[in-house]
Design an enzyme around this catalytic site. Structure first.
Site, short mmCIF file in Angstrom:
data_model
loop_
_atom_site.label_atom_id
_atom_site.label_comp_id
_atom_site.label_asym_id
_atom_site.label_seq_id
_atom_site.Cartn_x
_atom_site.Cartn_y
_atom_site.Cartn_z
N GLU A 111 0.84 -1.20 0.00
CA GLU A 111 0.00 0.00 0.00
C GLU A 111 0.87 1.24 0.00
O GLU A 111 1.73 1.40 0.87
CB GLU A 111 -0.91 0.03 1.23
CG GLU A 111 -2.03 -0.97 1.21
CD GLU A 111 -2.99 -0.81 2.38
OE1 GLU A 111 -4.02 -1.49 2.40
OE2 GLU A 111 -2.72 0.02 3.28
N CYS A 112 0.65 2.12 -0.94
CA CYS A 112 1.26 3.45 -0.99
C CYS A 112 2.78 3.38 -0.93
O CYS A 112 3.43 3.17 -1.95
CB CYS A 112 0.67 4.32 0.12
SG CYS A 112 0.86 6.10 -0.18
N ALA A 113 3.38 3.53 0.24
CA ALA A 113 4.84 3.46 0.35
C ALA A 113 5.35 2.12 -0.15
O ALA A 113 6.40 2.03 -0.79
CB ALA A 113 5.27 3.67 1.79
#
Length: 487
Positions: A376-378
């Site tokens: 997720e994301c990072a």
């Protein structure tokens, strides 16, 4: 010490000896509530809210948690909304995980059960402090306050302690408090904390005005007394990135709140909350018990670069039969022994890109890992080829870079491609919060569709996107991941 109206300083109940910040004092806590997860629980609780962001909610909430813990109370910390950073400070102050309460991410019906679960884990709490998000009535855009602090206060039947930034404000602070209360009669504002008070005369004026509208003042913080944590482009710097400084900040906040807020009055207010009738959320029941065979190791990224994770994620994975082991991509040369699946959540890899690049052995292992990987994301950025020109894992054929544009908001998503987490067509509610972009923006087999566009990547056992999700809202994701790891 500021006292509540009608109580002189010499009438306050004794608080007992203080313990160092971050350490509970010796001696017994208050009597434990019933342990039956289905019986009504008279859990004292209070929601710390404000008319808008920037009024001092985190200062007051974190300071309250730490100051009440110093008294020997077991305090349960909670945060409205999808925020990951404030719960880190809450956890440091309370000595137990900070947990989120977000109707958008988990559904209205799970908010009170999740509060009860968090307040009972690992031991029953004496009081719960719930920090709000943004302004009291601000929620999902276009949803009439859905997922707002007021919405959560109603769902958990808790009084509100309103934090008011009184800079350049006099009697108008009372009008503001009155309007906040009148806007939703089902939300009970039980008191106010005055923040950034300019002088004793200013405080007296404010107290008199708020008394006129029937809002008790439970504390007042002078402008010069403020304690601030360092900030970054997405908010405060996470606790894990600066542990010694964070401990000092929490200790200072405890000192500040203990000296300026009537803790007895806050506890009295918290005790006016009605019993919690909803049964506690149960991760085992949520996932339907263990999945697959054995106890496959699921490695979850942590450390300073990957601090964004909900406590319930690990609980659901364990309930589904996994052995959950953390690893730090900044320091660990390889994945934990026996790893069968990997979860890489959010954080700030852009702040640590050179150090992440230096750990070439772990990057190579992740590039070749043949089990399911959730990012997720990072985590999405870390699995790409480059981040701001610095080499990353190369598991996904994308590059990423920082921009000046903040992408922020709730998302109503639908899974597009089958993956270790979701079946095609699964509806999922999530949240975006980033200043980076990827090239390309999605893969040939996208993870999600929302707002008429496709997002994310599903490729070779990897499910990666910018979307942050709370697995308590769709626990089948944890079960599917453990099943995939077992295979």
């Amino acid at each position: 010490m500021v006292t509540a109206p009608g109580r002189r300083a010499d009438q306050r109940r004794p608080s007992g000896p203080a313990a160092p910040a971050g350490h509970p004092p010796a001696g017994p806590a208050a009597a434990a509530p019933p342990l039956d997860p289905a019986a009504p629980w008279a859990l004292p609780r209070v929601v710390v809210a404000a008319p808008a962001s920037g009024h001092g909610k985190t200062t007051v909430a974190t300071g309250l948690l730490a100051a009440l813990r110093r008294r020997g109370l077991v305090v349960s910390p909670h945060k409205v909304g999808p925020d990951y950073i404030d719960p880190g400070y809450h956890a440091l102050a309370a000595g137990r995980p900070g947990r989120n309460l977000d109707p958008w991410l988990v559904g209205e019906e799970r908010v009170a059960p999740l509060l009860r679960h968090g307040a009972a884990s690992p031991t029953p709490a004496d009081v719960a402090v719930i920090e709000g998000v943004m302004g009291l009535h601000d929620g999902a855009v276009g949803r009439r306050g859905y997922a707002s602090t007021a919405h959560v206060a109603r769902l958990v039947d808790a009084p509100v302690l309103l934090v008011l930034d009184t800079t350049a404000q006099g009697r108008s602070a009372a009008a503001l408090a009155l309007g906040m209360a009148a806007f939703d009669p089902d939300v009970r504002i039980g008191g106010a904390i005055l923040n950034r008070v300019g002088s004793p005369r200013h405080e007296s004026l404010l107290r008199d005005a708020l008394a006129e509208v029937g809002v008790p003042v439970l504390g007042a913080v002078a402008r010069a007394a403020e304690v601030a944590a360092p900030a970054r482009h997405l908010g405060l710097v996470p606790v894990a990135e600066r542990a010694p400084e964070s401990v000092a900040i929490v200790a200072a906040l405890a000192d500040l709140v203990a000296a300026t807020v009537d803790l007895d009055a806050v506890l009295d207010l918290a005790r006016t909350a009605g019993p919690l009738h909803a049964p506690a959320w149960d991760p085992v029941a949520a996932v339907g018990g263990p999945a697959g065979t054995g106890r496959p190791v699921v490695a979850v990224a942590g450390g300073p670069a990957f601090t964004f994770s909900y406590a319930e994620t690990a609980e659901l994975l364990a309930a589904a039969g996994a052995t959950v082991v953390s690893f730090d991509p900044l320091r660990d040369p390889g994945l934990p022994a026996g790893t069968r699946a990997v979860v890489v959540g959010g954080g700030f890899p852009e702040a640590y890109a050179p150090q992440l690049a230096d750990n070439a052995t772990l990057r190579a292992e992740l590039a070749d890992f043949d089990g399911p990987v959730v990012a997720e994301c990072a985590g999405l950025l870390y699995l790409g080829r480059q981040l701001d020109g610095v080499p990353m894992c190369g598991r996904l054929d994308l590059t990423a870079r920082m921009t000046d544009r903040l992408t922020l908001g709730y998302r109503d998503a639908v899974a597009v491609t089958g993956s270790p987490l979701h079946r095609p067509g699964d509806p999922v509610r999530g949240h975006e919060f980033h200043r980076t972009v990827t090239d390309p923006g999605h893969g040939d087999r996208p993870a999600w569709r929302w707002d008429g566009a496709e997002h994310g990547f599903v490729a070779g056992g990897v499910h990666a996107s910018y979307l942050h999700t709370h697995w308590a809202g769709h626990p089948h994701a944890a079960r599917r991941l453990v099943e995939a790891a077992s295979r």
